[in-house]
Design an enzyme around this catalytic site. Structure first.
Site, PDB file in Angstrom:
ATOM      1  N   GLU A   9      11.821  38.849  27.780  1.00 18.30           N
ATOM      2  CA  GLU A   9      10.803  38.414  26.818  1.00 18.30           C
ATOM      3  C   GLU A   9      11.417  37.528  25.743  1.00 18.30           C
ATOM      4  O   GLU A   9      10.841  36.499  25.359  1.00 18.30           O
ATOM      5  CB  GLU A   9      10.129  39.641  26.202  1.00 18.30           C
ATOM      6  CG  GLU A   9       9.218  40.373  27.174  1.00 18.30           C
ATOM      7  CD  GLU A   9       8.830  41.760  26.697  1.00 18.30           C
ATOM      8  OE1 GLU A   9       7.872  42.324  27.259  1.00 18.30           O
ATOM      9  OE2 GLU A   9       9.490  42.296  25.770  1.00 18.30           O
ATOM     10  N   ASP A  23       2.605  39.619  24.132  1.00 19.84           N
ATOM     11  CA  ASP A  23       2.096  40.977  24.281  1.00 19.84           C
ATOM     12  C   ASP A  23       3.193  42.015  24.085  1.00 19.84           C
ATOM     13  O   ASP A  23       2.964  43.215  24.294  1.00 19.84           O
ATOM     14  CB  ASP A  23       1.403  41.159  25.642  1.00 19.84           C
ATOM     15  CG  ASP A  23       2.324  40.900  26.817  1.00 19.84           C
ATOM     16  OD1 ASP A  23       3.407  41.501  26.881  1.00 19.84           O
ATOM     17  OD2 ASP A  23       1.956  40.098  27.693  1.00 19.84           O
ATOM     18  N   ASP A  28       2.544  35.327  31.795  1.00 26.57           N
ATOM     19  CA  ASP A  28       2.880  36.392  32.745  1.00 26.57           C
ATOM     20  C   ASP A  28       2.979  35.847  34.166  1.00 26.57           C
ATOM     21  O   ASP A  28       3.898  36.197  34.920  1.00 26.57           O
ATOM     22  CB  ASP A  28       1.822  37.493  32.666  1.00 26.57           C
ATOM     23  CG  ASP A  28       2.059  38.589  33.699  1.00 26.57           C
ATOM     24  OD1 ASP A  28       2.964  39.406  33.481  1.00 26.57           O
ATOM     25  OD2 ASP A  28       1.336  38.612  34.716  1.00 26.57           O
ATOM     26  N   ASP A  54       6.309  35.379  27.793  1.00 20.91           N
ATOM     27  CA  ASP A  54       6.385  36.699  28.413  1.00 20.91           C
ATOM     28  C   ASP A  54       7.641  36.754  29.277  1.00 20.91           C
ATOM     29  O   ASP A  54       8.220  35.721  29.641  1.00 20.91           O
ATOM     30  CB  ASP A  54       5.143  36.976  29.265  1.00 20.91           C
ATOM     31  CG  ASP A  54       4.938  38.457  29.535  1.00 20.91           C
ATOM     32  OD1 ASP A  54       5.653  39.276  28.921  1.00 20.91           O
ATOM     33  OD2 ASP A  54       4.072  38.801  30.356  1.00 20.91           O
ATOM     34  N   GLU A  94     -30.126  21.962  12.619  1.00 21.50           N
ATOM     35  CA  GLU A  94     -30.560  20.688  13.192  1.00 21.50           C
ATOM     36  C   GLU A  94     -31.575  20.012  12.278  1.00 21.50           C
ATOM     37  O   GLU A  94     -32.192  20.635  11.404  1.00 21.50           O
ATOM     38  CB  GLU A  94     -31.168  20.938  14.580  1.00 21.50           C
ATOM     39  CG  GLU A  94     -31.673  19.719  15.328  1.00 21.50           C
ATOM     40  CD  GLU A  94     -30.603  18.660  15.568  1.00 21.50           C
ATOM     41  OE1 GLU A  94     -30.184  18.022  14.588  1.00 21.50           O
ATOM     42  OE2 GLU A  94     -30.215  18.471  16.734  1.00 21.50           O
ATOM     43  N   HIS A 109     -24.925  24.237  21.216  1.00 20.99           N
ATOM     44  CA  HIS A 109     -25.569  25.397  21.844  1.00 20.99           C
ATOM     45  C   HIS A 109     -25.916  25.106  23.299  1.00 20.99           C
ATOM     46  O   HIS A 109     -25.982  23.952  23.737  1.00 20.99           O
ATOM     47  CB  HIS A 109     -26.838  25.774  21.081  1.00 20.99           C
ATOM     48  CG  HIS A 109     -27.865  24.673  21.078  1.00 20.99           C
ATOM     49  ND1 HIS A 109     -28.714  24.436  22.138  1.00 20.99           N
ATOM     50  CD2 HIS A 109     -28.165  23.734  20.153  1.00 20.99           C
ATOM     51  CE1 HIS A 109     -29.490  23.400  21.870  1.00 20.99           C
ATOM     52  NE2 HIS A 109     -29.176  22.953  20.663  1.00 20.99           N
TER      53      HIS A 109
END
Length: 468
Positions: A50, A75, A124, A9, A347, A271
């Protein structure tokens, strides 16, 4: 071949005005920040700044590995479209910068993609640090930079640490649940190892403590304690190494082929916690299919935020069980991706042991349990799935997905037995190595699979996102 992500950026306070750029090189497999670059460049326009950031990022990537593939994310729609060849470059100040950027690496190694500004916070922040330094008459100081921390946003106080020995999952889980009930802070990284699996891995509390390791920021690795005896949902059992045998041993080390293309990278997400986790009960694919607990949902949100910051995931696959689908949905919502259910990631089925503690199984089915602990071909009481069968299933799933997602980064939301099996097979480790791995709920691991058949374990049991 390694893969990097370059985020860049630039900014100008006045356009034209005092300007600076920032760029970051990230390991695509792990999300680890490898290099930060920033510089105050005097008076310039936003677009020039940039482009200067792009050039600095590509140079840093080349210094790390000139053969790596690079995904540039910015961006700036203008820079992305011009460097992709879809828009013409008309401004005289940008033509030489674009030409310089194009010469740094061969064009076939670099791709460009646009991303929203809110996802480019790290680069940024670096650009703004450079402009602030220029305002003070100084150059940017890498040692004083807070850009990476600032990009992560406010840090929520961590849950209290466990009172037991290092890596004590029981104490950690209790602390995390207590803290969550008060103020919803971050879940403790050791508060997420599932119920009976760690218990089944060991015969004594001393062995249990020896087998556990403290999860550290990526990449973490498992320790090598003395062999234990077994595992269940949270740990894979020994699997006969003959169950999955490669057709031919691939070349390894320095003798490997120099250019194999980008690997298929599997980011393996376990999980979040369920209500059965703190109760230390067998919870495979043949039981009640519990959903996530409050702690588990909090963990899922935290890992989703971490993956969004890394930005490397291109596809999401999940086991069909509720706890994995819920976890995957949280990540998908953050990344704007869809979830594909993959039955091969389910599982192990623990048969009549589902919902029981390890102690209850030992009381009711002692002979079956002893056989199961000693032989990977043995099935749980009532005809569940042996760990040898699980390994064969995971190997077949792996081979199919590697072919389907060659060169892509895929998030596999699954369970402890599948994840440990993926890792063991990738390492070519003996079956007993499965008893020597700690795998926490909502933890991240990663394995890269190359075209010559080699695999590289890039990350294991990373829970740093649960501590911040």
């Amino acid at each position: 071949m390694r893969e990097f992500i370059v985020e860049a950026d630039g900014g100008s306070r006045g356009n034209p005005g005092p300007a600076g750029y920032g760029s970051v090189v990230i390991d695509a497999a792990t999300g680890e920040t490898l290099v930060e670059r920033a510089e105050y460049i005097g008076v310039a326009t936003n677009n020039v700044a940039e482009y200067r950031g792009l050039v600095a990022g590509l140079r840093a990537a080349r210094e790390l590995d000139p053969s790596a593939t690079v995904r540039v994310r910015m961006d700036s729609k203008l820079v992305v479209e011009q460097m992709s060849g879809r828009w013409k470059i008309k401004h005289p100040d940008m033509k030489p910068l674009a030409a310089e950027a194009a010469r740094i690496l061969p064009p076939e190694q670099v791709t460009y993609e646009w991303m929203p500004r809110e996802r480019n916070k790290h680069a940024d922040r670096l650009a703004n640090e450079a402009m602030d330094a220029g305002k003070r008459g100084e150059q940017w100081d890498a040692g004083a930079s807070r850009a990476e921390l600032d990009a992560l946003g406010p840090v929520t106080p961590a849950a209290p640490g466990p009172s037991g020995p290092p890596g004590d999952a029981t104490a950690g889980a209790a602390k995390a649940r207590e803290a969550l009930a008060r103020s919803r802070p971050a879940a403790d990284p050791t508060a997420d190892a599932d119920a009976v699996q760690e218990k089944a891995m060991t015969t004594t509390d001393a062995d249990l403590r020896a087998a556990r390791t403290v999860a550290t920021p990526a990449p973490a690795s498992a320790s090598a304690p003395p062999p234990a005896t077994a595992s269940s949902q949270a740990s894979a059992s020994p699997v006969d190494s003959a169950a999955v045998t490669p057709a031919a041993a691939p070349s390894v080390g320095w003798g490997a082929a120099p250019d194999l293309g980008a690997p298929a990278t599997f980011v393996l997400l376990r999980h979040g916690e369920t209500p059965l986790t703190p109760q230390k009960r067998f919870s495979g694919s043949g039981g009640t299919d519990p959903s996530l607990s409050d702690v588990g949902r909090e963990q899922a949100e935290r890992v989703a935020a971490a993956l969004a910051r890394r930005g490397t995931v291109q596809h999401i696959l999940a086991s069909p069980l509720a706890r994995t689908r819920e976890t995957a949905a949280a990540v998908a919502a953050r990344l704007g991706l869809e979830v594909t259910v993959e039955d091969g990631l389910i599982e192990t089925d623990f048969g009549a042991w589902e919902g029981l503690t390890f102690g209850e199984v030992r009381e009711r089915h002692p002979e079956d349990l002893n056989a199961w602990l000693a032989d990977p071909e043995a099935e749980p009481t009532g005809g569940g799935e042996s760990f040898a069968a699980t390994a064969t299933r995971i190997a077949a799933t792996r081979d199919r997905l590697v072919a389907e997602y060659a060169g892509r980064t895929v998030l596999l939301v699954t369970h402890v037995t599948p994840i440990k099996t993926f890792v063991r097979l990738a390492l070519g480790a003996p079956p007993e190595s499965l008893f020597r791995m700690e795998l926490s709920a909502a933890s991240l691991s990663a394995v890269a699979y190359y075209a010559d058949g080699n695999a590289s374990v890039r990350l294991f049991n990373d829970t740093s996102h649960l501590r911040s």
